[in-house]
Design a protein around this motif. Structure first.
Motif, mmCIF file in Angstrom:
data_model
loop_
_atom_site.group_PDB
_atom_site.id
_atom_site.type_symbol
_atom_site.label_atom_id
_atom_site.label_comp_id
_atom_site.label_asym_id
_atom_site.label_seq_id
_atom_site.Cartn_x
_atom_site.Cartn_y
_atom_site.Cartn_z
ATOM 1 N N ILE A 1 0.876 -1.179 0.000
ATOM 2 C CA ILE A 1 0.000 0.000 0.000
ATOM 3 C C ILE A 1 0.908 1.222 0.000
ATOM 4 C CG2 ILE A 1 -1.719 1.339 1.324
ATOM 5 C CD1 ILE A 1 -3.003 -1.195 0.357
ATOM 6 N N THR A 2 0.684 2.115 -0.955
ATOM 7 C CA THR A 2 1.518 3.321 -1.001
ATOM 8 C C THR A 2 0.652 4.566 -0.789
ATOM 9 O OG1 THR A 2 1.269 3.606 -3.384
ATOM 10 C CG2 THR A 2 3.127 2.260 -2.647
ATOM 11 N N GLU A 3 1.306 5.590 -0.289
ATOM 12 C CA GLU A 3 0.618 6.865 -0.089
ATOM 13 C C GLU A 3 0.160 7.409 -1.441
ATOM 14 O OE1 GLU A 3 2.923 9.542 2.322
ATOM 15 O OE2 GLU A 3 1.710 11.255 1.685
ATOM 16 N N ASP B 1 -3.466 -0.884 5.865
ATOM 17 C CA ASP B 1 -4.806 -0.303 5.780
ATOM 18 C C ASP B 1 -4.862 1.022 6.543
ATOM 19 O OD1 ASP B 1 -5.326 -2.556 4.372
ATOM 20 O OD2 ASP B 1 -7.168 -3.084 5.423
ATOM 21 N N GLY B 2 -3.995 1.145 7.551
ATOM 22 C CA GLY B 2 -3.897 2.411 8.295
ATOM 23 C C GLY B 2 -3.502 3.541 7.352
ATOM 24 N N LEU B 3 -2.509 3.269 6.488
ATOM 25 C CA LEU B 3 -2.075 4.290 5.526
ATOM 26 C C LEU B 3 -3.202 4.604 4.538
ATOM 27 C CD1 LEU B 3 0.054 6.076 4.179
ATOM 28 C CD2 LEU B 3 0.928 4.054 2.985
ATOM 29 N N CYS C 1 -4.876 8.373 4.092
ATOM 30 C CA CYS C 1 -4.888 9.128 2.821
ATOM 31 C C CYS C 1 -6.323 9.536 2.471
ATOM 32 C CB CYS C 1 -4.285 8.288 1.690
ATOM 33 S SG CYS C 1 -2.539 7.948 1.957
ATOM 34 N N SER C 2 -7.277 8.605 2.636
ATOM 35 C CA SER C 2 -8.683 8.920 2.318
ATOM 36 C C SER C 2 -9.176 10.062 3.203
ATOM 37 C CB SER C 2 -9.597 7.714 2.567
ATOM 38 O OG SER C 2 -9.054 6.574 2.020
ATOM 39 N N ARG C 3 -8.823 9.969 4.479
ATOM 40 C CA ARG C 3 -9.264 10.986 5.455
ATOM 41 C C ARG C 3 -8.703 12.366 5.075
ATOM 42 N NH1 ARG C 3 -7.520 8.814 11.083
ATOM 43 N NH2 ARG C 3 -8.731 6.983 10.517
#
Ligand code: ATP
Length: 347
Positions: A142-144, A179-181, A185-187
Protein backbone atom coordinates in the motif's frame (compact mmCIF):
# COMPACT_ATOMS: atom_id res chain seq x y z
CA UNK A 1 -16.24 10.58 -37.71
CA UNK A 2 -15.48 7.21 -36.14
CA UNK A 3 -13.87 6.14 -32.86
CA UNK A 4 -10.88 3.83 -32.85
CA UNK A 5 -11.35 1.39 -29.96
CA UNK A 6 -9.12 -1.50 -28.92
CA UNK A 7 -11.25 -4.62 -28.60
CA UNK A 8 -10.20 -7.57 -26.44
CA UNK A 9 -12.87 -10.27 -26.83
CA UNK A 10 -11.16 -12.44 -24.16
CA UNK A 11 -12.02 -16.11 -23.69
CA UNK A 12 -14.69 -18.27 -22.01
CA UNK A 13 -17.94 -16.34 -22.48
CA UNK A 14 -15.92 -13.26 -23.54
CA UNK A 15 -16.24 -13.56 -27.35
CA UNK A 16 -20.01 -14.23 -27.10
CA UNK A 17 -20.82 -11.27 -24.85
CA UNK A 18 -18.41 -8.93 -26.64
CA UNK A 19 -19.84 -9.81 -30.08
CA UNK A 20 -23.37 -9.13 -28.79
CA UNK A 21 -22.22 -5.82 -27.31
CA UNK A 22 -20.44 -4.69 -30.49
CA UNK A 23 -23.59 -5.39 -32.54
CA UNK A 24 -25.69 -3.27 -30.16
CA UNK A 25 -23.14 -0.44 -29.96
CA UNK A 26 -23.01 -0.30 -33.76
CA UNK A 27 -26.83 -0.23 -33.94
CA UNK A 28 -26.74 3.21 -32.25
CA UNK A 29 -25.29 4.69 -35.44
CA UNK A 30 -22.06 5.73 -33.68
CA UNK A 31 -19.18 4.57 -35.88
CA UNK A 32 -16.31 2.54 -34.48
CA UNK A 33 -13.08 1.17 -35.90
CA UNK A 34 -12.38 -1.86 -33.76
CA UNK A 35 -8.78 -3.00 -33.37
CA UNK A 36 -9.27 -6.55 -32.08
CA UNK A 37 -6.63 -8.60 -30.23
CA UNK A 38 -6.38 -11.87 -28.35
CA UNK A 39 -4.91 -11.87 -24.83
CA UNK A 40 -3.96 -14.59 -22.36
CA UNK A 41 -3.58 -18.27 -23.29
CA UNK A 42 -4.96 -17.74 -26.80
CA UNK A 43 -2.44 -14.97 -27.51
CA UNK A 44 0.39 -17.08 -26.12
CA UNK A 45 -0.38 -19.87 -28.57
CA UNK A 46 -0.23 -17.46 -31.51
CA UNK A 47 2.46 -14.94 -30.50
CA UNK A 48 4.27 -16.46 -27.48
CA UNK A 49 3.18 -13.40 -25.53
CA UNK A 50 0.25 -13.16 -23.12
CA UNK A 51 -0.24 -9.49 -23.96
CA UNK A 52 0.89 -9.03 -27.58
CA UNK A 53 2.96 -5.92 -28.38
CA UNK A 54 0.37 -4.99 -31.02
CA UNK A 55 -2.33 -4.86 -28.33
CA UNK A 56 -0.21 -2.57 -26.17
CA UNK A 57 0.52 -0.30 -29.13
CA UNK A 58 -3.18 -0.20 -30.01
CA UNK A 59 -4.25 0.94 -26.51
CA UNK A 60 -1.49 3.56 -26.52
CA UNK A 61 -2.91 4.82 -29.82
CA UNK A 62 -6.67 4.61 -29.19
CA UNK A 63 -6.66 5.41 -25.41
CA UNK A 64 -9.93 3.43 -25.15
CA UNK A 65 -10.54 -0.31 -24.82
CA UNK A 66 -13.55 -2.59 -24.54
CA UNK A 67 -12.63 -5.90 -23.00
CA UNK A 68 -14.17 -9.31 -22.33
CA UNK A 69 -12.92 -11.49 -19.46
CA UNK A 70 -9.64 -13.40 -19.83
CA UNK A 71 -9.28 -16.64 -17.84
CA UNK A 72 -6.67 -16.71 -15.07
CA UNK A 73 -5.38 -20.17 -14.14
CA UNK A 74 -6.00 -21.01 -10.45
CA UNK A 75 -3.11 -21.92 -8.12
CA UNK A 76 -0.38 -21.76 -10.80
CA UNK A 77 0.27 -20.85 -14.43
CA UNK A 78 0.54 -17.31 -15.78
CA UNK A 79 -0.47 -14.22 -13.79
CA UNK A 80 -3.81 -12.51 -14.38
CA UNK A 81 -3.96 -10.69 -17.72
CA UNK A 82 -6.80 -8.55 -16.38
CA UNK A 83 -4.54 -7.34 -13.55
CA UNK A 84 -1.49 -7.01 -15.86
CA UNK A 85 -3.38 -4.73 -18.27
CA UNK A 86 -4.54 -2.50 -15.41
CA UNK A 87 -0.95 -2.18 -14.17
CA UNK A 88 0.59 -1.76 -17.63
CA UNK A 89 -1.63 1.22 -18.51
CA UNK A 90 -1.77 2.63 -14.96
CA UNK A 91 -5.54 2.14 -14.89
CA UNK A 92 -5.57 2.94 -11.22
CA UNK A 93 -9.31 3.46 -10.70
CA UNK A 94 -11.78 0.64 -11.02
CA UNK A 95 -15.30 2.02 -11.16
CA UNK A 96 -18.34 -0.23 -10.72
CA UNK A 97 -21.86 1.24 -10.56
CA UNK A 98 -24.39 -1.09 -8.92
CA UNK A 99 -27.78 0.02 -10.21
CA UNK A 100 -30.99 -1.99 -10.60
CA UNK A 101 -32.44 -2.60 -14.02
CA UNK A 102 -36.19 -2.10 -14.37
CA UNK A 103 -37.96 -5.46 -14.63
CA UNK A 104 -35.32 -7.48 -12.78
CA UNK A 105 -36.83 -8.30 -9.40
CA UNK A 106 -34.30 -8.50 -6.57
CA UNK A 107 -34.34 -8.47 -2.79
CA UNK A 108 -33.26 -4.83 -2.89
CA UNK A 109 -35.05 -2.56 -5.37
CA UNK A 110 -33.70 0.91 -6.09
CA UNK A 111 -30.04 0.28 -5.27
CA UNK A 112 -27.70 2.98 -6.58
CA UNK A 113 -24.25 2.32 -5.18
CA UNK A 114 -20.80 2.95 -6.62
CA UNK A 115 -17.80 0.77 -5.81
CA UNK A 116 -14.43 2.46 -6.38
CA UNK A 117 -11.54 0.01 -6.14
CA UNK A 118 -7.81 0.74 -6.18
CA UNK A 119 -6.52 -1.24 -9.13
CA UNK A 120 -2.74 -1.36 -9.04
CA UNK A 121 -1.45 -2.63 -5.70
CA UNK A 122 -2.50 -4.29 -2.40
CA UNK A 123 -2.28 -8.09 -2.38
CA UNK A 124 -2.77 -7.95 -6.16
CA UNK A 125 0.85 -6.86 -6.46
CA UNK A 126 1.41 -10.62 -6.79
CA UNK A 127 4.66 -10.55 -4.83
CA UNK A 128 4.76 -14.02 -3.34
CA UNK A 129 7.57 -16.40 -2.48
CA UNK A 130 8.25 -19.58 -0.59
CA UNK A 131 10.29 -18.76 2.51
CA UNK A 132 11.03 -22.42 3.31
CA UNK A 133 9.06 -25.46 2.14
CA UNK A 134 5.62 -25.26 3.69
CA UNK A 135 5.79 -21.51 4.38
CA UNK A 136 4.90 -18.87 1.79
CA UNK A 137 4.76 -15.11 2.03
CA UNK A 138 2.49 -12.76 0.08
CA UNK A 139 3.16 -9.05 0.29
CA UNK A 140 0.43 -6.44 0.51
CA UNK A 141 1.80 -3.21 -0.93
CA UNK A 142 0.00 0.00 0.00
CA UNK A 143 1.52 3.32 -1.00
CA UNK A 144 0.62 6.87 -0.09
CA UNK A 145 0.72 7.78 -3.79
CA UNK A 146 -1.78 5.14 -4.97
CA UNK A 147 -4.06 5.55 -1.93
CA UNK A 148 -4.19 9.32 -2.37
CA UNK A 149 -4.75 8.98 -6.12
CA UNK A 150 -7.73 6.61 -5.74
CA UNK A 151 -9.23 8.73 -2.95
CA UNK A 152 -8.91 11.83 -5.11
CA UNK A 153 -10.65 9.98 -7.98
CA UNK A 154 -13.57 8.95 -5.73
CA UNK A 155 -14.06 12.40 -4.22
CA UNK A 156 -13.74 14.17 -7.57
CA UNK A 157 -16.35 11.82 -9.04
CA UNK A 158 -18.63 12.44 -6.05
CA UNK A 159 -18.30 16.20 -6.48
CA UNK A 160 -18.94 16.17 -10.24
CA UNK A 161 -21.87 13.76 -10.08
CA UNK A 162 -23.33 15.14 -6.83
CA UNK A 163 -22.96 11.98 -4.75
CA UNK A 164 -23.48 12.50 -1.02
CA UNK A 165 -21.34 10.03 0.93
CA UNK A 166 -18.09 8.06 0.68
CA UNK A 167 -17.12 5.25 3.03
CA UNK A 168 -13.50 4.06 3.05
CA UNK A 169 -13.48 0.31 3.76
CA UNK A 170 -10.53 -1.20 5.64
CA UNK A 171 -9.16 -3.62 8.21
CA UNK A 172 -6.86 -1.13 9.88
CA UNK A 173 -7.54 -2.62 13.32
CA UNK A 174 -5.45 -5.61 12.23
CA UNK A 175 -3.38 -4.27 9.31
CA UNK A 176 -2.46 -1.12 11.16
CA UNK A 177 0.29 -0.02 8.80
CA UNK A 178 -1.08 -0.92 5.35
CA UNK A 179 -4.81 -0.30 5.78
CA UNK A 180 -3.90 2.41 8.29
CA UNK A 181 -2.07 4.29 5.53
CA UNK A 182 -4.98 3.75 3.11
CA UNK A 183 -7.54 5.33 5.43
CA UNK A 184 -5.18 8.12 6.48
CA UNK A 185 -4.89 9.13 2.82
CA UNK A 186 -8.68 8.92 2.32
CA UNK A 187 -9.26 10.99 5.46
CA UNK A 188 -6.79 13.67 4.31
CA UNK A 189 -8.42 13.96 0.88
CA UNK A 190 -11.91 14.00 2.41
CA UNK A 191 -11.07 17.30 4.16
CA UNK A 192 -10.91 19.01 0.76
CA UNK A 193 -14.51 17.98 0.01
CA UNK A 194 -16.58 19.22 2.97
CA UNK A 195 -19.86 18.82 1.06
CA UNK A 196 -19.35 15.02 0.92
CA UNK A 197 -19.96 13.03 4.09
CA UNK A 198 -17.00 10.79 4.84
CA UNK A 199 -17.10 7.58 6.89
CA UNK A 200 -14.89 4.57 7.59
CA UNK A 201 -16.13 1.01 8.07
CA UNK A 202 -14.24 -2.21 8.76
CA UNK A 203 -14.54 -4.61 5.84
CA UNK A 204 -16.15 -7.58 7.63
CA UNK A 205 -18.73 -5.35 9.26
CA UNK A 206 -19.33 -3.75 5.85
CA UNK A 207 -20.32 -7.17 4.41
CA UNK A 208 -22.97 -7.52 7.10
CA UNK A 209 -24.10 -3.89 6.82
CA UNK A 210 -24.45 -4.23 3.04
CA UNK A 211 -26.62 -7.33 3.29
CA UNK A 212 -28.73 -5.80 6.09
CA UNK A 213 -29.21 -2.43 4.41
CA UNK A 214 -27.33 -1.53 1.21
CA UNK A 215 -29.14 1.84 1.05
CA UNK A 216 -27.00 3.22 3.89
CA UNK A 217 -24.06 3.47 1.46
CA UNK A 218 -23.60 5.80 -1.50
CA UNK A 219 -20.00 5.22 -2.61
CA UNK A 220 -17.52 2.67 -1.30
CA UNK A 221 -13.78 3.31 -1.55
CA UNK A 222 -11.63 0.21 -1.22
CA UNK A 223 -8.15 -1.18 -1.75
CA UNK A 224 -7.76 -3.85 -4.41
CA UNK A 225 -8.76 -7.18 -2.82
CA UNK A 226 -11.62 -5.84 -0.69
CA UNK A 227 -12.91 -4.09 -3.81
CA UNK A 228 -12.86 -7.34 -5.77
CA UNK A 229 -14.80 -9.26 -3.12
CA UNK A 230 -17.29 -6.51 -2.26
CA UNK A 231 -18.03 -5.93 -5.98
CA UNK A 232 -19.22 -9.53 -6.42
CA UNK A 233 -21.29 -9.25 -3.23
CA UNK A 234 -22.88 -6.01 -4.45
CA UNK A 235 -23.65 -7.50 -7.88
CA UNK A 236 -26.15 -9.78 -6.13
CA UNK A 237 -28.21 -6.72 -5.07
CA UNK A 238 -29.14 -6.03 -8.67
CA UNK A 239 -29.44 -9.54 -10.13
CA UNK A 240 -25.93 -10.98 -10.27
CA UNK A 241 -22.67 -10.83 -12.17
CA UNK A 242 -24.32 -10.88 -15.59
CA UNK A 243 -25.59 -7.33 -15.02
CA UNK A 244 -22.82 -5.25 -13.45
CA UNK A 245 -20.51 -3.12 -15.61
CA UNK A 246 -17.11 -1.73 -14.87
CA UNK A 247 -14.53 0.74 -16.08
CA UNK A 248 -10.80 1.04 -15.42
CA UNK A 249 -9.60 4.62 -15.62
CA UNK A 250 -6.06 5.97 -15.84
CA UNK A 251 -4.81 9.43 -16.69
CA UNK A 252 -4.02 8.38 -20.28
CA UNK A 253 -6.60 5.75 -21.16
CA UNK A 254 -9.63 3.77 -20.04
CA UNK A 255 -10.61 0.13 -20.50
CA UNK A 256 -14.23 -0.89 -20.04
CA UNK A 257 -14.99 -4.42 -18.80
CA UNK A 258 -17.65 -6.27 -16.82
CA UNK A 259 -17.16 -7.27 -13.19
CA UNK A 260 -17.61 -10.96 -14.05
CA UNK A 261 -14.95 -13.46 -15.11
CA UNK A 262 -14.86 -15.86 -18.06
CA UNK A 263 -17.56 -18.18 -16.58
CA UNK A 264 -16.20 -21.40 -18.13
CA UNK A 265 -19.26 -23.31 -16.86
CA UNK A 266 -21.48 -21.63 -19.47
CA UNK A 267 -18.94 -20.72 -22.19
CA UNK A 268 -19.69 -21.54 -25.82
CA UNK A 269 -23.35 -22.37 -25.12
CA UNK A 270 -24.97 -19.07 -26.14
CA UNK A 271 -26.22 -18.82 -22.54
CA UNK A 272 -24.26 -15.88 -21.11
CA UNK A 273 -25.92 -12.60 -20.33
CA UNK A 274 -24.14 -9.81 -22.27
CA UNK A 275 -25.74 -7.03 -20.18
CA UNK A 276 -22.68 -6.46 -17.98
CA UNK A 277 -20.36 -5.93 -20.95
CA UNK A 278 -23.08 -3.95 -22.73
CA UNK A 279 -23.48 -1.63 -19.74
CA UNK A 280 -19.66 -1.30 -19.73
CA UNK A 281 -20.05 -0.29 -23.39
CA UNK A 282 -22.63 2.31 -22.31
CA UNK A 283 -20.10 3.70 -19.81
CA UNK A 284 -17.66 3.86 -22.75
CA UNK A 285 -20.18 5.81 -24.85
CA UNK A 286 -20.59 8.36 -22.03
CA UNK A 287 -16.78 8.55 -21.72
CA UNK A 288 -16.58 9.30 -25.45
CA UNK A 289 -19.24 11.99 -25.07
CA UNK A 290 -21.86 9.94 -26.95
CA UNK A 291 -24.49 10.42 -24.24
CA UNK A 292 -27.49 10.21 -26.56
CA UNK A 293 -26.39 6.80 -27.89
CA UNK A 294 -25.73 5.60 -24.33
CA UNK A 295 -29.20 6.63 -23.21
CA UNK A 296 -30.77 5.04 -26.28
CA UNK A 297 -29.31 1.64 -25.34
CA UNK A 298 -30.32 2.15 -21.69
CA UNK A 299 -33.93 2.77 -22.79
CA UNK A 300 -33.89 -0.31 -25.06
CA UNK A 301 -32.43 -2.43 -22.25
CA UNK A 302 -35.13 -1.23 -19.85
CA UNK A 303 -37.76 -2.16 -22.46
CA UNK A 304 -36.36 -5.68 -23.02
CA UNK A 305 -36.10 -6.35 -19.28
CA UNK A 306 -39.57 -4.99 -18.57
CA UNK A 307 -41.09 -7.13 -21.35
CA UNK A 308 -39.22 -10.21 -19.99
CA UNK A 309 -39.71 -12.16 -23.27
CA UNK A 310 -36.09 -12.26 -24.37
CA UNK A 311 -34.05 -12.28 -21.17
CA UNK A 312 -31.33 -14.81 -20.33
CA UNK A 313 -31.41 -17.71 -17.86
CA UNK A 314 -29.42 -16.03 -15.07
CA UNK A 315 -32.30 -13.55 -14.63
CA UNK A 316 -35.10 -16.09 -15.00
CA UNK A 317 -35.60 -16.14 -18.78
CA UNK A 318 -34.87 -18.68 -21.49
CA UNK A 319 -33.24 -16.56 -24.21
CA UNK A 320 -29.70 -17.09 -25.45
CA UNK A 321 -27.05 -14.38 -25.80
CA UNK A 322 -27.86 -13.78 -29.48
CA UNK A 323 -31.64 -13.66 -29.01
CA UNK A 324 -31.18 -11.11 -26.21
CA UNK A 325 -28.94 -8.93 -28.40
CA UNK A 326 -31.45 -9.14 -31.28
CA UNK A 327 -34.21 -8.01 -28.89
CA UNK A 328 -32.20 -4.98 -27.72
CA UNK A 329 -31.49 -3.98 -31.32
CA UNK A 330 -35.19 -4.38 -32.22
CA UNK A 331 -36.15 -2.25 -29.23
CA UNK A 332 -33.74 0.46 -30.37
CA UNK A 333 -35.53 0.57 -33.72
CA UNK A 334 -38.94 1.12 -32.08
CA UNK A 335 -37.99 3.34 -29.14
CA UNK A 336 -36.94 6.90 -29.91
CA UNK A 337 -33.75 7.98 -28.16
CA UNK A 338 -34.59 9.89 -24.94
CA UNK A 339 -34.20 13.67 -24.99
CA UNK A 340 -30.81 15.01 -23.95
CA UNK A 341 -30.48 15.89 -20.29
CA UNK A 342 -29.73 19.50 -19.44
CA UNK A 343 -26.18 18.95 -18.36
CA UNK A 344 -24.21 15.87 -19.20
CA UNK A 345 -20.71 15.35 -17.95
CA UNK A 346 -18.06 13.14 -19.50
CA UNK A 347 -16.40 10.65 -17.20
P1 ATP B 1 -13.01 -13.98 -11.78
O1 ATP B 1 -12.42 -14.31 -10.44
O2 ATP B 1 -12.19 -14.39 -12.95
O3 ATP B 1 -13.54 -12.58 -11.85
P2 ATP B 1 -15.44 -15.13 -10.84
O4 ATP B 1 -14.95 -15.99 -9.75
O5 ATP B 1 -16.05 -13.81 -10.47
O6 ATP B 1 -14.31 -14.89 -11.94
P3 ATP B 1 -17.17 -15.82 -12.98
O7 ATP B 1 -16.39 -16.46 -14.07
O8 ATP B 1 -17.52 -14.42 -13.16
O9 ATP B 1 -16.45 -16.05 -11.62
O10 ATP B 1 -18.50 -16.66 -12.75
C1 ATP B 1 -19.13 -16.82 -11.48
C2 ATP B 1 -20.54 -17.37 -11.69
O11 ATP B 1 -21.36 -16.34 -12.25
C3 ATP B 1 -20.59 -18.55 -12.63
O12 ATP B 1 -21.48 -19.53 -12.17
C4 ATP B 1 -21.09 -17.98 -13.92
O13 ATP B 1 -21.84 -18.88 -14.68
C5 ATP B 1 -21.94 -16.77 -13.49
N1 ATP B 1 -21.79 -15.69 -14.49
C6 ATP B 1 -20.73 -14.87 -14.62
N2 ATP B 1 -20.91 -14.03 -15.65
C7 ATP B 1 -22.12 -14.33 -16.19
C8 ATP B 1 -22.86 -13.83 -17.31
N3 ATP B 1 -22.40 -12.82 -18.07
N4 ATP B 1 -24.05 -14.39 -17.60
C9 ATP B 1 -24.53 -15.38 -16.83
N5 ATP B 1 -23.90 -15.91 -15.77
C10 ATP B 1 -22.67 -15.39 -15.45
Amino acid sequence: MSYKVTLIPGDGIGPEVVTATVRILEATGVRFEWESFAAGAEAYEKYHEYIPKELTASVERTHVGLKGPVTTPIGGGFSSINVALRKQFELFANFRPIINLPGVPTRYPGVDLIVVRENTEGLYSGIEHEVVPGVVESLKIITEKASTRISRFAFEYARRFKRKKIHAIHKANIMKLSDGLFIRCSRNISKEYPEITYGEHIVDNTCMQLVMNPYQYDMLLLENLYGDIISDLCSAFVGGLGLVPGANFGHECAIFEAVHGSAPDIAGKDMANPTAVLRSGILMLHHLGEHQAGRHIEAALAHVYTQKKHITRDVGGTAGTTEFADAVIDAMRTIAPPQPELQEVEM
